[in-house]
Motif scaffolding. Structure first.
Motif, PDB file in Angstrom:
ATOM      1  N   LEU A  40      21.774 -11.431  12.940  1.00 14.62           N
ATOM      2  CA  LEU A  40      23.249 -12.160  12.405  1.00 14.62           C
ATOM      3  C   LEU A  40      23.196 -12.911  11.275  1.00 14.62           C
ATOM      4  N   TRP A  41      22.058 -13.260  10.946  1.00 17.37           N
ATOM      5  CA  TRP A  41      21.767 -14.018   9.541  1.00 17.37           C
ATOM      6  C   TRP A  41      21.078 -13.328   8.711  1.00 17.37           C
ATOM      7  N   GLN A  42      21.148 -13.624   7.398  1.00 13.04           N
ATOM      8  CA  GLN A  42      20.320 -13.167   6.369  1.00 13.04           C
ATOM      9  C   GLN A  42      18.493 -13.220   6.425  1.00 13.04           C
TER      10      GLN A  42
ATOM     11  N   LEU B  92      34.199 -16.817   5.536  1.00 14.19           N
ATOM     12  CA  LEU B  92      33.324 -17.534   4.913  1.00 14.19           C
ATOM     13  C   LEU B  92      31.971 -16.701   5.022  1.00 14.19           C
ATOM     14  N   PRO B  93      31.020 -17.233   4.078  1.00 17.53           N
ATOM     15  CA  PRO B  93      29.748 -16.487   3.964  1.00 17.53           C
ATOM     16  C   PRO B  93      28.471 -16.945   4.955  1.00 17.53           C
ATOM     17  N   THR B  94      29.194 -17.633   5.830  1.00 15.27           N
ATOM     18  CA  THR B  94      28.135 -18.229   6.821  1.00 15.27           C
ATOM     19  C   THR B  94      28.635 -17.801   8.431  1.00 15.27           C
ATOM     20  N   VAL B  95      27.709 -17.952   9.182  1.00 12.98           N
ATOM     21  CA  VAL B  95      28.143 -17.610  10.659  1.00 12.98           C
ATOM     22  C   VAL B  95      27.511 -18.502  11.444  1.00 12.98           C
ATOM     23  N   ALA B  96      28.086 -19.011  12.467  1.00  9.74           N
ATOM     24  CA  ALA B  96      27.710 -20.070  13.774  1.00  9.74           C
ATOM     25  C   ALA B  96      27.158 -19.256  14.846  1.00  9.74           C
ATOM     26  N   VAL B  97      26.056 -19.752  15.487  1.00  7.25           N
ATOM     27  CA  VAL B  97      25.432 -18.686  16.278  1.00  7.25           C
ATOM     28  C   VAL B  97      25.006 -19.787  17.419  1.00  7.25           C
ATOM     29  N   ARG B  98      25.062 -19.514  18.863  1.00  7.39           N
ATOM     30  CA  ARG B  98      24.556 -20.290  19.683  1.00  7.39           C
ATOM     31  C   ARG B  98      24.126 -19.388  21.030  1.00  7.39           C
ATOM     32  N   MET B  99      22.976 -20.038  21.596  1.00  8.22           N
ATOM     33  CA  MET B  99      22.618 -19.189  22.881  1.00  8.22           C
ATOM     34  C   MET B  99      22.834 -20.371  24.113  1.00  8.22           C
TER      35      MET B  99
ATOM     36  N   ASN C 220      40.167 -20.772  10.921  1.00  8.44           N
ATOM     37  CA  ASN C 220      39.100 -21.359  11.633  1.00  8.44           C
ATOM     38  C   ASN C 220      38.162 -20.386  12.300  1.00  8.44           C
ATOM     39  N   PRO C 221      36.999 -20.583  11.686  1.00 10.39           N
ATOM     40  CA  PRO C 221      35.723 -19.447  12.370  1.00 10.39           C
ATOM     41  C   PRO C 221      35.358 -19.577  13.748  1.00 10.39           C
ATOM     42  N   LEU C 222      34.605 -18.532  14.325  1.00  8.09           N
ATOM     43  CA  LEU C 222      34.272 -18.658  15.691  1.00  8.09           C
ATOM     44  C   LEU C 222      32.576 -18.745  15.599  1.00  8.09           C
ATOM     45  N   ILE C 223      32.305 -19.000  17.048  1.00 11.76           N
ATOM     46  CA  ILE C 223      30.754 -19.126  17.100  1.00 11.76           C
ATOM     47  C   ILE C 223      30.442 -17.919  17.604  1.00 11.76           C
ATOM     48  N   LEU C 224      29.332 -17.120  17.528  1.00  9.12           N
ATOM     49  CA  LEU C 224      28.775 -16.170  18.111  1.00  9.12           C
ATOM     50  C   LEU C 224      27.679 -16.574  19.096  1.00  9.12           C
TER      51      LEU C 224
END
Ligand code: TXA
Ligand code: MG
Length: 346
Positions: free
Chosen positions: A77-79, A115-122, A62-66
Motif C-alpha cells: 500500500l506504501w511506496q 492525496l499522494p499519501t495513504v493512512a493505514v492501521r492494523m 476527507n481521506p479514509l484509513i485502510l
C-alpha cells in the motif's frame, strides 16, 4: 435497503464470513474495532469506497484509513516502509495507531481523496481482524456515524445513524478505547494529526521527538493549511450546545455550577458531564458521571456515548476540561470539537 445485524460472539464464523463476502462484492459493513465502529468497504475498489461517502454524507475531500490484518500488508500500500514505521508497527500494531506515508499505485484516489499519501492501521479487535481476513482485501473504513455526529462506540449508535443505508452491522459490544486511533504522519517530521489511544509520550519512547499539529487543540484560521483534511470539518456535534470549563479542578466545578444555574434560570435544560472527583460539587443538579479525572482514558471511553445519550434531550451540556497530556490530549481534542471551541474559564 435492509441493514442486517450479525452478532460477533454468537454467530462468529458465519456472520463474519457473510460480511467478508459482502465487502468483497462492493457492499458496506459496519464492524467493531477497539477504538470506535468502522464503516467498511473494499479498499481497492473505488466504486465501493464512493458508497461510504454517500452513506455517511462525508465531504469528498476527507481521506479514509485502510485497515489491514497483518503488518506485511503495508508493503503493497506504501511506496516503501520507512524505518520509523517499522519500529512503531512492532511496538503498537495491532492497536489504535494509524500511520500515514506515500501511497502505492494500487490505492484508489477515492480512498486518499486525491492525496499522494495513504493512512493505514492494523486494528487489535478480533472481529475486525477476522472480517479483514474474510474479505481478503484491505478494508477502507471511517467511523460509522453520519458525518458530523459523535463516532459510534456501540452497534446501537451505528443503527441510529445508518439503519437502511448500509448492508450489515456486526455487533461486537462496546469499544474499549472509545475515541478514534492516533493518526501519525511519517511524511517529513513525525507529526500527530489526531491524538488517540497511543499517546505522544508512548510514540516518543520508540522514535524520539514527535510534533503535534496545531489543529489538534484550536480551530484553524481560513488561510492555514490543514495537514489532515478531517480537521477542518465540523465534528462530533450532538444536538445540544456543549460548553467546556477549563482551569483548576475546584474552579471548573464552581464555574459549571454558576453557569448551570444561570442557564436553568433562563429556562434551559442542562446536564453536567461530571467526574468521580467532582461528583459531590454538583449536588442537586442533573449530572452524568462519565469517569475519573486522574485516568483520562476512562473519560475517552465514555465521551461519545454520553454525547449521544443527551443529544436532543437537553439544551446544554457542560463538560470539564482536563490537562492535555497522555490520554487527556485525545479527550480535549474531541471535546473541544464537539463544543465548537465554546470554552469558559474564570
Ligand atoms: O480509530 C479509527 O481510526 C477509526 C476506526 C474505524 O479505525 N477510523 C476513523 O476514521 O476514525 P475517520 O475517517 O473517521 O478518520 C480518519 C482521519 C480523518 O481525520 C482524515 O482526515 C485523516 O484520518 N486522514 C486519512 N487519510 C489521511 C491522509 N492521507 N493524510 C492526512 N490525513 C488523513
Ligand atoms: Mg470520523
Amino acid at each position: 435497503m435492509k441493514t442486517e445485524v450479525y452478532n460477533a460472539t454468537t454467530q462468529k464464523e458465519n456472520g463474519t464470513n457473510i460480511c467478508g463476502r459482502i465487502i468483497r462484492d462492493g457492499g458496506l459493513v459496519a464492524f467493531p474495532t477497539e477504538t470506535v465502529y468502522g464503516l467498511g468497504a473494499n479498499g481497492l475498489d473505488g466504486d465501493a469506497v464512493r458508497r461510504i461517502f454517500e452513506a455517511k454524507g462525508r465531504p469528498q475531500d476527507n481521506p479514509l484509513i485502510l485497515h489491514v490484518a497483518k503488518k506485511s500488508d503495508v508493503k503493497d500500500l506504501w511506496q516503501h516502509v520507512p524505518d520509523d514505521a517499522r519500529r512503531l508497527m512492532d511496538a503498537f500494531w495491532p492497536g489504535p495507531l494509524t500511520l500515514i506515508f506515500l501511497k502505492s499505485d494500487i490505492v484508489p484516489d477515492e480512498v486518499t481523496a486525491g492525496l499522494p499519501t495513504v493512512a493505514v492501521r492494523m486494528p487489535e479487535h478480533k472481529t475486525a481482524l477476522a472480517l479483514i481476513r474474510a474479505a481478503g482485501v484491505p478494508i477502507a473504513a471511517p467511523s460509522a456515524n453520519l458525518s458530523g455526529k459523535p463516532s459510534p462506540t456501540a452497534a446501537e449508535h451505528v443503527l441510529d445513524d445508518m439503519d437502511g443505508r448500509i448492508d450489515a452491522v456486526i455487533d461486537g459490544g462496546a469499544c474499549r478505547v472509545g475515541v478514534e486511533s492516533t493518526v501519525l504522519s511519517l511524511v517529513g517530521k513525525p507529526t500527530i494529526l489526531r491524538p488517540g489511544g497511543i499517546t505522544r509520550e508512548m510514540l516518543e519512547q520508540v522514535i524520539g521527538a514527535v510534533e503535534v499539529s496545531p489543529a489538534v487543540l484550536r480551530p484553524l484560521s481560513e488561510d492555514e493549511p490543514a495537514e489532515s483534511p478531517g480537521m477542518k470539518h465540523k465534528h462530533y456535534a450532538p444536538d445540544a450546545e456543549v460548553v467546556v470549563a477549563v482551569g483548576s479542578v475546584r474552579k471548573i466545578a464552581a464555574i459549571i455550577c454558576r453557569e448551570y444555574d444561570i442557564a436553568e434560570a433562563m429556562g434551559k435544560s442542562c446536564i453536567i458531564l461530571g467526574t468521580k472527583q467532582t461528583q459531590s460539587c454538583y449536588h442537586g443538579m442533573r449530572c452524568d458521571i462519565i469517569g475519573d479525572r486522574d485516568e483520562p482514558a476512562s473519560l475517552c471511553r465514555e465521551l461519545f456515548a454520553a454525547l449521544r445519550r443527551h443529544s436532543g434531550k437537553v439544551d446544554m451540556i457542560f463538560a470539564e476540561g482536563v490537562p492535555e497530556d497522555d490520554s487527556g490530549l485525545a479527550y480535549m481534542n474531541r471535546l473541544l470539537r464537539a463544543a465548537g471551541f465554546n470554552i469558559i474559564s474564570d
